[in-house]
Motif scaffolding. Sequence first.
Motif, PDB file in Angstrom:
ATOM      1  N   THR A  49       4.643 -40.450 -51.212  1.00 30.72           N
ATOM      2  CA  THR A  49       4.124 -41.794 -51.435  1.00 30.72           C
ATOM      3  C   THR A  49       2.602 -41.793 -51.476  1.00 30.72           C
ATOM      4  O   THR A  49       1.981 -42.401 -52.355  1.00 30.72           O
ATOM      5  CB  THR A  49       4.610 -42.742 -50.320  1.00 30.72           C
ATOM      6  N   ILE A  50       1.994 -41.093 -50.523  1.00 26.44           N
ATOM      7  CA  ILE A  50       0.526 -41.026 -50.466  1.00 26.44           C
ATOM      8  C   ILE A  50      -0.030 -40.358 -51.715  1.00 26.44           C
ATOM      9  O   ILE A  50      -0.956 -40.864 -52.363  1.00 26.44           O
ATOM     10  CB  ILE A  50       0.077 -40.265 -49.206  1.00 26.44           C
ATOM     11  N   THR A  91       1.395 -49.104 -55.064  1.00 25.20           N
ATOM     12  CA  THR A  91       2.090 -48.958 -53.777  1.00 25.20           C
ATOM     13  C   THR A  91       1.707 -50.120 -52.884  1.00 25.20           C
ATOM     14  O   THR A  91       0.553 -50.252 -52.489  1.00 25.20           O
ATOM     15  CB  THR A  91       1.711 -47.632 -53.094  1.00 25.20           C
ATOM     16  N   TRP A 115       2.405 -52.999 -49.561  1.00 22.31           N
ATOM     17  CA  TRP A 115       2.344 -52.878 -48.109  1.00 22.31           C
ATOM     18  C   TRP A 115       3.669 -52.452 -47.499  1.00 22.31           C
ATOM     19  O   TRP A 115       3.690 -51.890 -46.403  1.00 22.31           O
ATOM     20  CB  TRP A 115       1.864 -54.188 -47.486  1.00 22.31           C
ATOM     21  N   TRP A 129       3.430 -48.678 -47.577  1.00 26.36           N
ATOM     22  CA  TRP A 129       2.391 -48.218 -46.653  1.00 26.36           C
ATOM     23  C   TRP A 129       2.830 -48.438 -45.209  1.00 26.36           C
ATOM     24  O   TRP A 129       2.512 -47.637 -44.321  1.00 26.36           O
ATOM     25  CB  TRP A 129       1.077 -48.943 -46.934  1.00 26.36           C
TER      26      TRP A 129
END
Length: 306
Positions: free
Chosen positions: A118-119, A129, A131, A134
């Motif tokens: 994801t990062i 992306t 919240w 995250w």
Amino acid sequence: MGDTTPVNDDRVMLGIAMRLLAVLLLSSLSALIKVAETRGANLAEIMFFRQGCAVPVVLAYMMVAGPGLSAVRSRAVRGQVIRAAVGLTGMAFNFGAVLLLPLAEATTLAFTVPIFATILGALVLKEPTGWHRWGAVAAGFAGVLIVTQPGSGHFPIGGALVGLTSSVFVALVAIQLRQIGKVDAPVTTVFWFSSLSMVPMTLIYPFFAHAHDTTTFAVLIAMGLVGGLGQIAFTAALKYAPVSAVMPMDYSSLIWATLYGWVLFDMLPTPWTWVGAPVIVASGLYIVWREHRVSRHPQVSEAIAD
């Protein structure tokens, strides 16, 4: 995305079964790695036999169940070379984590791959992306802190860093495979990875090779065979079912890692591993679910959906 088209339920179940088989095989590979180390094999020898003995397995699969040797041809040679370099580096860290940590703990840290994917997807591919994801990333790292307990001394921090670095490289490979997969079949990539890896490993191996007894060499050869079959099973799973259906099966590896650790090495996960592992698993599953949800509605951006 495959998730947007109807899929036969029987094929989905076959895909899930293949993924579960792949998890069992690759968990067995990790156990064999630790057994080989206890018998005197070093990391270079382990990687040499893992990759070398997988090549004939992949070739046999191409001939029997695949498109034949024509699948050897790649339309993304440069991409395959980069993927092999990144993949081999990641394999070194992955195997290093298996050697440095108990099996269950090494497996738990491997569950951070969706977090790093994801990062990297946001930073490298500029994927939107929100919240929700995250938040899952933050929860996943909280789970890592619970498992490792920095400063407590109960967990080898060096091993933890090696395991997390392995996850970063695996996530990088996942991003590369998205690009390579557009032009090359998965079995082609498996073949190129195994074959290209043997170039540096053949050069390095003579400097680290040791004499071993027959049983140890049998374990080293078994690693390559089991690892090759595991890769093929992973590939086959995605032929029958979408990623969102099969990826949650990967977490069953913690069951096998715990069982192998207990039976072969008389080691059970620490209490903090039992607390932190579900947090990491939940964050990974949420990321997979979120990606699946957004992929079903491509007209809605991730930023808006989140």
